[in-house]
Design a protein around this motif. Structure first.
Motif, PDB file in Angstrom:
ATOM      1  N   MET A 237       6.583   3.060  -0.414  1.00 30.83           N
ATOM      2  CA  MET A 237       6.309   1.618   0.321  1.00 30.83           C
ATOM      3  C   MET A 237       5.687   1.907   1.604  1.00 30.83           C
ATOM      4  N   ASP A 238       6.108   3.188   2.279  1.00 33.75           N
ATOM      5  CA  ASP A 238       5.306   3.403   3.442  1.00 33.75           C
ATOM      6  C   ASP A 238       3.848   3.568   3.467  1.00 33.75           C
ATOM      7  N   VAL A 239       3.391   4.155   2.390  1.00 35.50           N
ATOM      8  CA  VAL A 239       1.837   4.223   2.188  1.00 35.50           C
ATOM      9  C   VAL A 239       1.389   2.907   1.843  1.00 35.50           C
ATOM     10  N   ILE A 240       1.902   1.912   1.354  1.00 37.10           N
ATOM     11  CA  ILE A 240       1.673   0.630   0.991  1.00 37.10           C
ATOM     12  C   ILE A 240       1.284  -0.109   1.951  1.00 37.10           C
ATOM     13  N   GLN A 241       2.483   0.015   2.987  1.00 39.56           N
ATOM     14  CA  GLN A 241       2.388  -0.658   4.476  1.00 39.56           C
ATOM     15  C   GLN A 241       1.315  -0.110   5.246  1.00 39.56           C
ATOM     16  N   LEU A 242       1.166   1.222   5.252  1.00 37.59           N
ATOM     17  CA  LEU A 242       0.258   1.954   5.996  1.00 37.59           C
ATOM     18  C   LEU A 242      -1.374   1.253   5.500  1.00 37.59           C
ATOM     19  N   CYS A 243      -1.421   1.114   4.058  1.00 38.66           N
ATOM     20  CA  CYS A 243      -2.801   0.516   3.492  1.00 38.66           C
ATOM     21  C   CYS A 243      -3.137  -1.012   4.172  1.00 38.66           C
ATOM     22  N   GLU A 270      -3.972   5.096  -4.924  1.00 38.60           N
ATOM     23  CA  GLU A 270      -3.407   3.975  -5.827  1.00 38.60           C
ATOM     24  C   GLU A 270      -2.859   2.769  -4.769  1.00 38.60           C
ATOM     25  N   ALA A 271      -2.270   3.128  -3.681  1.00 40.65           N
ATOM     26  CA  ALA A 271      -1.828   1.931  -2.870  1.00 40.65           C
ATOM     27  C   ALA A 271      -2.967   1.237  -2.240  1.00 40.65           C
ATOM     28  N   ALA A 272      -3.884   2.088  -1.696  1.00 37.83           N
ATOM     29  CA  ALA A 272      -5.137   1.380  -1.424  1.00 37.83           C
ATOM     30  C   ALA A 272      -5.666   0.106  -2.345  1.00 37.83           C
ATOM     31  N   MET A 273      -6.128   0.609  -3.385  1.00 44.96           N
ATOM     32  CA  MET A 273      -6.596  -0.240  -4.298  1.00 44.96           C
ATOM     33  C   MET A 273      -5.708  -1.471  -4.880  1.00 44.96           C
ATOM     34  N   SER A 274      -4.307  -1.081  -4.808  1.00 41.16           N
ATOM     35  CA  SER A 274      -3.382  -2.019  -4.889  1.00 41.16           C
ATOM     36  C   SER A 274      -3.472  -3.218  -3.849  1.00 41.16           C
ATOM     37  N   VAL A 275      -3.610  -2.684  -2.791  1.00 39.03           N
ATOM     38  CA  VAL A 275      -3.890  -3.817  -1.444  1.00 39.03           C
ATOM     39  C   VAL A 275      -5.309  -4.329  -1.431  1.00 39.03           C
ATOM     40  N   LEU A 276      -6.308  -3.589  -1.886  1.00 37.72           N
ATOM     41  CA  LEU A 276      -7.711  -4.205  -1.666  1.00 37.72           C
ATOM     42  C   LEU A 276      -7.987  -5.368  -2.873  1.00 37.72           C
ATOM     43  N   ALA A 277      -7.453  -4.880  -4.130  1.00 39.41           N
ATOM     44  CA  ALA A 277      -7.316  -5.817  -5.294  1.00 39.41           C
ATOM     45  C   ALA A 277      -6.311  -6.973  -5.341  1.00 39.41           C
ATOM     46  N   ARG A 278      -5.429  -6.788  -4.405  1.00 35.89           N
ATOM     47  CA  ARG A 278      -4.297  -7.851  -4.557  1.00 35.89           C
ATOM     48  C   ARG A 278      -3.450  -7.789  -5.801  1.00 35.89           C
ATOM     49  N   THR A 279      -3.225  -6.481  -6.172  1.00 33.61           N
ATOM     50  CA  THR A 279      -2.630  -6.240  -7.334  1.00 33.61           C
ATOM     51  C   THR A 279      -1.236  -5.554  -7.161  1.00 33.61           C
ATOM     52  N   PRO A 280      -0.183  -5.927  -7.988  1.00 32.93           N
ATOM     53  CA  PRO A 280       1.103  -4.990  -7.870  1.00 32.93           C
ATOM     54  C   PRO A 280       0.635  -3.497  -8.073  1.00 32.93           C
ATOM     55  N   ILE A 281       1.425  -2.775  -7.365  1.00 35.61           N
ATOM     56  CA  ILE A 281       1.199  -1.386  -7.259  1.00 35.61           C
ATOM     57  C   ILE A 281       1.370  -0.722  -8.676  1.00 35.61           C
ATOM     58  N   VAL A 282       2.289  -1.280  -9.465  1.00 32.71           N
ATOM     59  CA  VAL A 282       2.500  -0.813 -10.730  1.00 32.71           C
ATOM     60  C   VAL A 282       1.301  -1.205 -11.605  1.00 32.71           C
ATOM     61  N   ASN A 283       0.723  -2.320 -11.573  1.00 30.46           N
ATOM     62  CA  ASN A 283      -0.290  -2.790 -12.354  1.00 30.46           C
ATOM     63  C   ASN A 283      -1.475  -1.840 -11.988  1.00 30.46           C
ATOM     64  N   ALA A 284      -1.771  -1.705 -10.468  1.00 32.09           N
ATOM     65  CA  ALA A 284      -2.909  -0.890 -10.147  1.00 32.09           C
ATOM     66  C   ALA A 284      -2.884   0.437 -10.752  1.00 32.09           C
ATOM     67  N   ARG A 285      -1.606   0.993 -10.517  1.00 39.05           N
ATOM     68  CA  ARG A 285      -1.558   2.458 -11.174  1.00 39.05           C
ATOM     69  C   ARG A 285      -1.919   2.502 -12.631  1.00 39.05           C
ATOM     70  N   MET A 286      -1.284   1.550 -13.639  1.00 38.28           N
ATOM     71  CA  MET A 286      -1.553   1.505 -14.858  1.00 38.28           C
ATOM     72  C   MET A 286      -3.182   1.652 -15.054  1.00 38.28           C
ATOM     73  N   LEU A 287      -3.782   0.878 -14.585  1.00 41.51           N
ATOM     74  CA  LEU A 287      -5.366   0.382 -14.647  1.00 41.51           C
ATOM     75  C   LEU A 287      -6.150   1.750 -14.032  1.00 41.51           C
ATOM     76  N   ILE A 288      -5.536   2.405 -13.133  1.00 44.16           N
ATOM     77  CA  ILE A 288      -6.310   3.456 -12.686  1.00 44.16           C
ATOM     78  C   ILE A 288      -6.303   4.629 -13.617  1.00 44.16           C
TER      79      ILE A 288
END
Length: 367
Positions: A237-243, A270-288
């Motif tokens: 979560m700290d990486v997501i907050q940074l992004c 993964e966290a950056a793509m989640s934030v940029l695409a406005r997608t939950p981190i779990v979904n972003a990780r699966m797509l990546i």
């Protein structure tokens, strides 16, 4: 309730010259020094009485004067200086607020005093460059932390560089410095080497830094680097907050993402793509990490990143999937070299800045 000094107050003082009575009288008298409607003779009489009461033996009386005269425009300079050099209980209101004191007065007090007096001076609404010099030289971390937090302090690059040098081991000063509204680029870069990881994240997200410095800060923590080399590592979560901070300040750039991914920080990507695409981190990780080719591409298109850079990100993600990496330095170096070599050989249109950065890193890790 009136605070005007009356005949009854004078009578009380004559019949009850106690400390309480004198302090109450001093407070009311102090408020009258700047009162409208006084004749020049009346104001001078009030000032003369203030001057006498400033020498009262009771601290409480002098404190009452100081507290009520701190914003006075008519306070005599000699009385202001006497109160400022008094014990802390009396001096602090005058030191922090009085406009009667000159820079020369304040510098002299900084050099001859310590502790709370210096900190009170550092809180003043306006602190000149000359006064800032004295405070920085005071070796009082609390005063210096207060100074660099003060928006009214006239601090130039030289002042801030001195603070970095002299207080590099003091967390309170570092925190105040990093959280200044604006930091010169040279100072921000110097802070990189001395502050904690949390403050480094703040530097990246709130201050302008060159992309090479920014990505190195993101990758600085060994713990984060170790976790990030595992493609399916736990959510951070700290990486997501940074992004989120980086995106808010317009610094979650394509170059930063590409460089971080090339350096093995998959968790940051993964966290950056989640934030940029406005997608939950779990979904972003699966797509990546989707076995097919469409998952990453669909997420990438939603992120708003430049389409011309997609092939470079595709190559980098493929290298992640193809290579198992552990936390050993030697293994990590080989991994990063393979990653950068693949990017450089399979995709040329990454821009000169990114090319220079990756070549520099490749040479470093190859060495």
């Amino acid at each position: 309730m009136t605070t005007t000094l009356s005949q009854a107050d004078v009578a009380r003082l004559l019949t009850d010259p106690s400390e309480d009575a004198r302090a109450d009288t001093a407070a009311k008298l102090a408020e009258q020094v700047d009162a409208d409607g006084l004749t020049e003779n009346e104001r001078q009489l009030a000032i003369d009485i203030v001057r006498v009461m400033a020498q009262d033996a009771a601290i409480r009386v002098r404190e009452a004067l100081s507290r009520n005269l701190k914003h006075s425009k008519h306070l005599p300079h000699d009385v202001a200086e006497a109160l400022a050099r008094d014990v802390e209980q009396v001096a602090l209101p005058i030191l922090e607020f009085s406009s009667i004191l000159t820079d020369e007065d304040l510098v002299a007090i900084v050099r001859s005093s310590s502790g709370a007096k210096q900190t009170a001076i550092a809180r003043r609404a306006a602190v000149s460059a000359k006064l800032a010099d004295a405070l920085i030289a005071s070796k009082n971390p609390e005063a210096v932390a207060t100074l660099v937090s003060n928006k009214g302090a006239d601090l130039n690059d030289n002042h801030l560089s001195k603070v970095v040098d002299q207080y590099k081991d003091n967390a309170e000063v570092q925190s105040s410095l990093v959280r200044r509204e604006k930091l010169p680029l040279t100072v921000a870069e110097r802070l990189v080497a001395v502050v904690s990881e949390t403050l480094r994240d703040y530097l990246v997200s709130h201050h302008e830094l060159p992309p090479s410095v920014a990505v190195d800060l993101v990758l600085e923590s060994r713990e984060r680097a170790t976790v990030s080399l595992l493609p399916h590592g736990g959510e951070s979560m700290d990486v997501i907050q940074l992004c989120r901070h980086l995106k808010l300040h317009g610094r979650l750039t394509p170059s930063l993402l590409l460089r971080a991914l090339c350096m093995g920080d998959v968790a940051f990507f993964e966290a950056a793509m989640s934030v940029l695409a406005r997608t939950p981190i779990v979904n972003a990780r699966m797509l990546i990490h989707d076995d097919g080719t469409l998952g990453l591409k669909s997420l990438y298109l939603r992120s708003g990143l430049p389409e011309r850079l997609y092939p470079a990100f595709r190559v980098a993600v493929d290298v992640v999937r193809e290579n198992e990496v552990d936390a050993r330095d030697e293994d990590r170096r080989r991994y990063i070299c393979r990653m950068i070599e693949r990017i450089l050989t399979q995709f040329e249109d990454i821009g000169q800045d990114n090319l220079d950065y990756l070549l520099t890193k490749l040479n470093h890790y190859a060495a």
